[in-house]
Design a protein around this motif. Structure first.
Motif, short mmCIF file in Angstrom:
data_model
loop_
_atom_site.label_atom_id
_atom_site.label_comp_id
_atom_site.label_asym_id
_atom_site.label_seq_id
_atom_site.Cartn_x
_atom_site.Cartn_y
_atom_site.Cartn_z
N LEU A 47 -7.07 49.61 72.56
CA LEU A 47 -7.71 48.85 71.50
C LEU A 47 -7.81 47.37 71.86
N CYS A 48 -6.76 46.83 72.44
CA CYS A 48 -6.76 45.41 72.82
C CYS A 48 -7.72 45.15 73.98
N THR A 49 -7.87 46.11 74.86
CA THR A 49 -8.85 45.97 75.94
C THR A 49 -10.26 45.91 75.36
N GLY A 50 -10.52 46.72 74.34
CA GLY A 50 -11.82 46.66 73.67
C GLY A 50 -12.07 45.31 73.04
N LEU A 51 -11.02 44.67 72.51
CA LEU A 51 -11.18 43.34 71.92
C LEU A 51 -11.61 42.30 72.95
N LEU A 52 -11.23 42.52 74.21
CA LEU A 52 -11.70 41.61 75.26
C LEU A 52 -13.21 41.61 75.35
N GLY A 53 -13.81 42.81 75.21
CA GLY A 53 -15.26 42.91 75.26
C GLY A 53 -15.92 42.17 74.12
N HIS A 54 -15.37 42.31 72.90
CA HIS A 54 -15.93 41.61 71.75
C HIS A 54 -15.76 40.10 71.89
N THR A 55 -14.62 39.66 72.42
CA THR A 55 -14.39 38.23 72.61
C THR A 55 -15.39 37.65 73.60
N ALA A 56 -15.62 38.36 74.70
CA ALA A 56 -16.57 37.89 75.70
C ALA A 56 -17.98 37.80 75.12
N ALA A 57 -18.35 38.78 74.31
CA ALA A 57 -19.69 38.79 73.72
C ALA A 57 -19.88 37.59 72.80
N ALA A 59 -18.07 34.74 72.87
CA ALA A 59 -17.95 33.50 73.65
C ALA A 59 -19.24 33.19 74.40
N LEU A 60 -19.93 34.19 74.89
CA LEU A 60 -21.14 33.97 75.66
C LEU A 60 -22.35 33.68 74.79
N GLY A 61 -22.33 34.18 73.55
CA GLY A 61 -23.51 34.01 72.71
C GLY A 61 -23.37 33.02 71.58
N LEU A 62 -22.15 32.69 71.19
CA LEU A 62 -21.95 31.86 70.01
C LEU A 62 -22.49 30.45 70.19
N ALA A 63 -22.25 29.84 71.34
CA ALA A 63 -22.69 28.46 71.56
C ALA A 63 -24.20 28.34 71.41
N ALA A 64 -24.94 29.29 71.96
CA ALA A 64 -26.41 29.24 71.87
C ALA A 64 -26.87 29.42 70.43
N VAL A 65 -26.22 30.32 69.68
CA VAL A 65 -26.61 30.56 68.29
C VAL A 65 -26.37 29.31 67.45
N PHE A 130 -15.57 39.20 64.38
CA PHE A 130 -15.27 38.10 65.28
C PHE A 130 -16.27 36.96 65.11
N LEU A 131 -17.54 37.30 64.92
CA LEU A 131 -18.56 36.27 64.70
C LEU A 131 -18.29 35.50 63.41
N ALA A 132 -17.75 36.19 62.42
CA ALA A 132 -17.47 35.54 61.14
C ALA A 132 -16.15 34.77 61.16
N PHE A 133 -15.18 35.25 61.93
CA PHE A 133 -13.81 34.73 61.88
C PHE A 133 -13.54 33.62 62.89
N LEU A 134 -13.87 33.84 64.15
CA LEU A 134 -13.51 32.90 65.20
C LEU A 134 -14.15 31.52 65.03
N GLN A 148 -13.20 27.69 73.72
CA GLN A 148 -12.40 27.77 72.50
C GLN A 148 -12.42 29.19 71.92
N VAL A 149 -13.60 29.80 71.90
CA VAL A 149 -13.71 31.17 71.40
C VAL A 149 -12.89 32.12 72.25
N ALA A 150 -12.94 31.94 73.58
CA ALA A 150 -12.17 32.79 74.48
C ALA A 150 -10.67 32.64 74.22
N ALA A 151 -10.23 31.39 74.00
CA ALA A 151 -8.81 31.16 73.72
C ALA A 151 -8.40 31.78 72.40
N LEU A 152 -9.24 31.62 71.37
CA LEU A 152 -8.94 32.22 70.07
C LEU A 152 -8.95 33.74 70.14
N GLY A 153 -9.89 34.28 70.90
CA GLY A 153 -9.91 35.73 71.08
C GLY A 153 -8.65 36.22 71.75
N GLY A 154 -8.16 35.45 72.72
CA GLY A 154 -6.91 35.81 73.39
C GLY A 154 -5.73 35.81 72.42
#
Length: 208
Positions: A47-57, A59-65, A130-134, A148-154
């Motif tokens: 489950l925690c490994t899956g959270l890495l995928g959501h965090t990366a998604a 982190a990579l898209g939030l700044a542009a949005v 994650f999009l709503a919380f982080l 920052q998003v990557a650190a918070l996801g961690g």
């Protein structure tokens, strides 16, 4: 990077959210109680490994949005607030009482790790959450948004690992507690709802 105060606050809230009843921790609880602690810990790692995928998604898209436009920022925050209110409503309506004792198929413990990964990655609500919380803990003056998003996801993953790992380790005791204490189930549901409502209000009133 997030400040120490922000990190500690975020970690504390993440631990509370991880403790609130949900499909992931109930899944860990049932697998641990049925197949043993090793199986539960492997599910937790999955489950925690899956959270890495959501965090990366995120982190990579939030700044542009966030940088796209004021309109995009407003739409995103209102959608996030609405989803958080939906989660609060779900927590308030969550049933309490004896948990179902249906049989769970016997599985190879190592396959449970993969099952945990798939279960998390294929749940779109995790990515939306994650999009709503982080973003609520991201500060423009604290460095690149993606970092920052990557650190918070961690930190969220750490909280989930601690909580789910604890549930897996003490599965038998936790299982007895949940089955015997309707009051404990109701208290966790109301606590989760209060947190979601507070986060929704904070997000709705935030400014770019």
């Amino acid at each position: 990077m997030p400040t120490l105060d922000t990190s500690l606050t975020f970690l504390g809230i993440s631990i509370l959210l991880s403790l609130s009843p949900g499909p992931d921790n109930v899944f860990v609880l049932m697998q641990s109680a049925t197949h043993g602690r090793k199986a539960g810990l492997l599910v937790t790692l999955g489950l925690c490994t899956g959270l890495l995928g959501h965090t990366a998604a995120v982190a990579l898209g939030l700044a542009a949005v966030l940088a796209a436009s004021a309109t995009a920022f407003t739409v995103l925050k209102l959608a996030g607030a609405a989803y958080l209110l939906y989660l609060a409503w779900g927590a308030l309506r969550a049933p309490v009482g004896p948990m179902p004792s249906g049989s769970v198929p016997t599985l190879n413990p190592w396959r449970m790790y993969g099952r945990g990964v798939v279960m998390n990655l294929t749940n779109p609500k995790v990515g939306i959450f994650f999009l709503a919380f982080l973003p609520q803990f991201v500060r423009p003056d604290a460095g690149p948004v993606a970092l920052q998003v990557a650190a918070l996801g961690g930190l969220f993953i750490l909280a989930a690992l601690l909580v789910f790992g604890g549930i897996a380790w003490f599965a038998s005791l936790v299982g007895v507690w949940f089955q015997s204490s309707t009051r404990a189930q109701r208290a966790l549901n109301w606590s989760a709802a209060a947190i979601f409502i507070g986060l929704a209000a904070r997000l709705a009133w935030s400014e770019k």
